[in-house]
Design a protein around this motif. Structure first.
Motif, mmCIF file in Angstrom:
data_model
loop_
_atom_site.group_PDB
_atom_site.id
_atom_site.type_symbol
_atom_site.label_atom_id
_atom_site.label_comp_id
_atom_site.label_asym_id
_atom_site.label_seq_id
_atom_site.Cartn_x
_atom_site.Cartn_y
_atom_site.Cartn_z
ATOM 1 N N ASP A 373 0.819 -1.214 0.000
ATOM 2 C CA ASP A 373 0.000 0.000 0.000
ATOM 3 C C ASP A 373 0.854 1.267 0.000
ATOM 4 O OD1 ASP A 373 0.917 -0.250 2.560
ATOM 5 O OD2 ASP A 373 -1.029 -0.079 3.538
ATOM 6 N N GLY A 374 2.146 1.138 -0.324
ATOM 7 C CA GLY A 374 2.996 2.312 -0.482
ATOM 8 C C GLY A 374 3.334 3.037 0.799
ATOM 9 N N ASN A 375 3.249 2.351 1.933
ATOM 10 C CA ASN A 375 3.538 2.980 3.227
ATOM 11 C C ASN A 375 5.015 2.762 3.575
ATOM 12 O OD1 ASN A 375 2.175 2.603 6.629
ATOM 13 N ND2 ASN A 375 3.442 4.201 5.739
ATOM 14 N N LEU A 376 5.804 3.836 3.468
ATOM 15 C CA LEU A 376 7.254 3.777 3.626
ATOM 16 C C LEU A 376 7.674 3.992 5.070
ATOM 17 C CD1 LEU A 376 8.214 6.192 0.708
ATOM 18 C CD2 LEU A 376 8.050 3.704 0.574
ATOM 19 N N HIS A 377 8.758 3.303 5.461
ATOM 20 C CA HIS A 377 9.382 3.545 6.761
ATOM 21 C C HIS A 377 10.897 3.659 6.602
ATOM 22 C CE1 HIS A 377 5.619 3.036 8.741
ATOM 23 N NE2 HIS A 377 5.531 1.740 8.513
ATOM 24 N N PRO A 378 11.376 4.755 6.001
ATOM 25 C CA PRO A 378 12.829 4.953 5.965
ATOM 26 C C PRO A 378 13.368 5.123 7.390
ATOM 27 C CG PRO A 378 11.679 6.469 4.490
ATOM 28 C CD PRO A 378 10.650 5.851 5.363
ATOM 29 N N LEU A 379 14.502 4.524 7.686
ATOM 30 C CA LEU A 379 15.092 4.557 9.021
ATOM 31 C C LEU A 379 16.443 5.255 8.935
ATOM 32 C CD1 LEU A 379 14.234 0.848 9.845
ATOM 33 C CD2 LEU A 379 12.945 2.868 10.526
ATOM 34 N N LEU A 380 16.529 6.448 9.495
ATOM 35 C CA LEU A 380 17.702 7.302 9.371
ATOM 36 C C LEU A 380 18.604 7.115 10.589
ATOM 37 C CD1 LEU A 380 15.096 8.731 7.967
ATOM 38 C CD2 LEU A 380 16.600 10.693 7.777
ATOM 39 N N MET A 381 19.816 6.594 10.376
ATOM 40 C CA MET A 381 20.748 6.320 11.466
ATOM 41 C C MET A 381 21.504 7.597 11.853
ATOM 42 S SD MET A 381 20.216 3.050 11.588
ATOM 43 C CE MET A 381 18.792 2.648 10.566
ATOM 44 N N PHE A 382 21.674 7.821 13.155
ATOM 45 C CA PHE A 382 22.423 8.990 13.600
ATOM 46 C C PHE A 382 22.792 8.840 15.070
ATOM 47 C CE2 PHE A 382 18.277 9.912 15.125
ATOM 48 C CZ PHE A 382 18.361 10.894 16.110
ATOM 49 N N ASP A 383 23.546 9.792 15.563
ATOM 50 C CA ASP A 383 23.939 9.845 16.963
ATOM 51 C C ASP A 383 23.415 11.151 17.542
ATOM 52 O OD1 ASP A 383 25.150 9.983 19.451
ATOM 53 O OD2 ASP A 383 27.056 9.168 18.755
ATOM 54 N N ALA A 384 22.436 11.066 18.431
ATOM 55 C CA ALA A 384 21.786 12.263 18.969
ATOM 56 C C ALA A 384 22.731 13.115 19.809
ATOM 57 C CB ALA A 384 20.571 11.857 19.804
ATOM 58 N N ARG A 385 23.852 12.559 20.226
ATOM 59 C CA ARG A 385 24.814 13.345 20.989
ATOM 60 C C ARG A 385 25.541 14.354 20.110
ATOM 61 N NH1 ARG A 385 27.292 7.912 23.479
ATOM 62 N NH2 ARG A 385 27.003 7.435 21.266
ATOM 63 N N ASP A 386 25.447 14.156 18.813
ATOM 64 C CA ASP A 386 26.035 15.076 17.836
ATOM 65 C C ASP A 386 24.921 15.988 17.323
ATOM 66 O OD1 ASP A 386 26.959 16.298 15.478
ATOM 67 O OD2 ASP A 386 28.299 14.635 15.019
ATOM 68 N N LYS A 387 24.935 17.240 17.764
ATOM 69 C CA LYS A 387 23.862 18.167 17.401
ATOM 70 C C LYS A 387 23.746 18.330 15.892
ATOM 71 C CE LYS A 387 22.095 22.828 18.262
ATOM 72 N NZ LYS A 387 22.341 24.140 18.932
ATOM 73 N N GLY A 388 24.894 18.344 15.217
ATOM 74 C CA GLY A 388 24.863 18.501 13.769
ATOM 75 C C GLY A 388 24.155 17.352 13.085
ATOM 76 N N GLN A 389 24.410 16.119 13.545
ATOM 77 C CA GLN A 389 23.714 14.972 12.970
ATOM 78 C C GLN A 389 22.219 15.051 13.215
ATOM 79 O OE1 GLN A 389 25.025 10.960 13.558
ATOM 80 N NE2 GLN A 389 27.196 11.513 13.568
ATOM 81 N N SER A 390 21.839 15.436 14.418
ATOM 82 C CA SER A 390 20.410 15.529 14.752
ATOM 83 C C SER A 390 19.710 16.518 13.833
ATOM 84 C CB SER A 390 20.240 15.946 16.211
ATOM 85 O OG SER A 390 20.801 14.983 17.085
ATOM 86 N N GLU A 391 20.343 17.646 13.585
ATOM 87 C CA GLU A 391 19.733 18.655 12.710
ATOM 88 C C GLU A 391 19.634 18.145 11.277
ATOM 89 O OE1 GLU A 391 22.287 21.988 13.289
ATOM 90 O OE2 GLU A 391 21.330 22.603 15.183
ATOM 91 N N MET A 392 20.664 17.442 10.814
ATOM 92 C CA MET A 392 20.624 16.897 9.456
ATOM 93 C C MET A 392 19.524 15.848 9.301
ATOM 94 S SD MET A 392 24.493 16.550 7.960
ATOM 95 C CE MET A 392 25.073 15.475 9.271
#
Length: 473
Positions: A373-392
């Protein structure tokens, strides 16, 4: 530390075992599966509709918001406190009040765990169809609030297709009953209005839901691909042949390897993608459709198509799929699970776009979704301790959802809007649309005291979400 006057009044109403007020206890209810916002003023555990009414009336007198909570498995911040408020937990309202198999329905309290309802009627040949991946923990009340889906949405629909009637407490303390224990009650479809309203209209204290007969036969297939494009082509080809599987799930190579490492479900580690396909019907029809799907998948480039040979093998394949989020939490400090919808014919184009976003932001993105049914779940890996990664991650996720809308899809398929996507609602709805929704909300909830700050734009960007650091959510 001593309890506040509000906490003392709630304690007098519910007794000492019906209330949490100490800071270390309240902190546990600052979160759902998405984020944290604010610590609640109190958490209460009613055991009846009557107690819910008393809590709501007390909150109205004190002019304090009320936030209903099931199991806290929601992925859009729907059960968190945005400024202040009383959290009403339904952990102690989890009874099955009535089972009526002759009419294929059950009446339940909102705190009942989704899977427990199916288990209660399984030996008599019935089940409750909505099956979110969190069905071992999530509650019927939460399913109603978010209009939850699941892998078998393709054949059975979402929660609203399985709710007959609701008992709802309004902010005034009044109680209404929507729908009926039969189909097509005259008058406005208030059940349809309440389901999916994310606790902003009223608090559900009972639900009458449909029960389905188990199918005569079930076949589960795992198609293995060397190219993601071939897997997406199979999805379109299956539906083009007029076949509607009960479930049609897709996982890319990165995601399925993480799942296999964690669950040992039997997924092929050397594949670029797999399709997990389930068909249900009469025995003869299932055999015929299984053969057709095997042929279609092979024509589209599948390396192999494997049939589960036993109920245990089938359960293992599904256990892997339903534990996907937890599996990815083992390999990344955090990940942000998205939820968008596109026309399934545009899956190849969308996956290429997600891959391009990942390269541009230098993010690893896994893909797992309800392909049918076209329901997507992209999973974006990151480290929340890195503010720059969180913003990206926030920017990348917003780009993905914006492209879903551009393709004729939606900002959410089953996770809800909550505080995660309320600022994205104008991508999908016009000012007139949102104004009309707001008018409906005001009829039920004139002071905005139930679950404030959810669904509708507030001017606070979702980039201000505070991600959990260690849980992988």
């Amino acid at each position: 530390m001593k309890p506040t006057p509000l906490q003392l009044e709630l304690g007098a109403l519910l007794g000492p075992n019906g209330l949490l007020w100490r800071p270390e206890d309240l902190m546990l209810y600052e979160y759902d599966a998405l984020s944290s916002q604010h610590v609640p003023d109190a958490v209460v555990f009613p055991t009846s509709t009557g107690e819910v009414i008393q809590i709501v009336k007390l909150a109205a007198r004190q002019r304090i918001p009320v936030i209903a909570r099931g199991a806290g498995t929601g992925l859009s911040g729907g059960a968190v406190v945005t400024a202040s408020g009383i959290v009403v937990s339904f952990a102690r309202m989890k009874k099955i009040l009535e089972i009526d198999l002759e009419n294929q329905r059950a009446r339940v309290q909102p705190g009942l765990v989704n899977l427990d309802l199916s288990l209660a009627v399984a030996d008599r040949g019935y089940f409750f169809a909505p099956d979110p991946s969190s069905q071992k923990a999530c509650t019927i009340g939460g399913n109603v609030a978010e209009n939850s889906g699941g892998p078998h949405t393709l054949a059975y629909g979402v929660t609203t297709n399985h709710v007959l009637s609701l008992q709802v407490v309004l902010p005034s303390g009044d109680v209404i009953t929507t729908g009926a224990e039969f189909w097509d009650r005259p008058g406005f479809d208030l059940t349809g209005v309440v389901v999916g309203s994310e606790g902003t209209l009223g608090i559900v204290t009972e639900a009458t839901v449909r029960l389905m007969r188990k199918p005569e036969a079930v076949k589960t297939l795992l198609a293995r691909y060397d190219r993601v494009l071939d897997a997406t082509s199979t999805v379109a080809a299956v539906t083009a042949r007029g076949i509607t599987p009960a479930a049609l799930e897709m996982m890319d190579g990165f995601t399925l390897r993480a799942i296999e490492d964690a669950t040992h479900a039997g997924y092929p580690m050397d594949s670029a993608a797999v399709l997990l396909i389930e068909i249900e019907s009469l025995l003869e029809a299932v055999e015929e459709q299984a053969g057709q799907i095997e042929s279609i998948a092979t024509e589209c480039g599948a390396r192999t198509v494997r049939r589960a040979q036993s109920a245990e093998e089938r359960d293992l394949l599904w256990r892997g799929r339903k534990n996907a989020f937890g599996a990815l939490g083992r390999i990344s400090p955090n990940f942000y699970g998205q939820d968008g919808v596109i026309p399934r014919t545009r899956l190849p184009e969308m996956l290429e776009h997600i891959e391009e976003i990942g390269r541009r932001y230098n993010l690893r993105i896994g893909n797992i979704f309800h392909a049918g049914d076209g329901n997507l779940h992209p999973l974006l890996m990151f480290d929340a301790r890195d503010k720059g990664q969180s913003e990206m991650v926030i920017k990348a996720a917003q780009e993905i959802i914006a492209r879903c809308v551009e393709m004729g899809g939606s900002i959410t398929g089953e996770h809800g809007v909550g505080i995660e996507k309320n600022e994205l609602m104008p991508l999908l709805f016009s000012e007139d649309d949102l104004e009309m929704m707001g008018r409906i909300k005001t009829v039920f909830n004139p002071q905005g005291s139930f679950n404030p700050g959810k669904v509708f734009p507030t001017g606070k960007m979702c980039g201000e979400l505070r991600f959990q650091v260690s849980s992988g959510n």
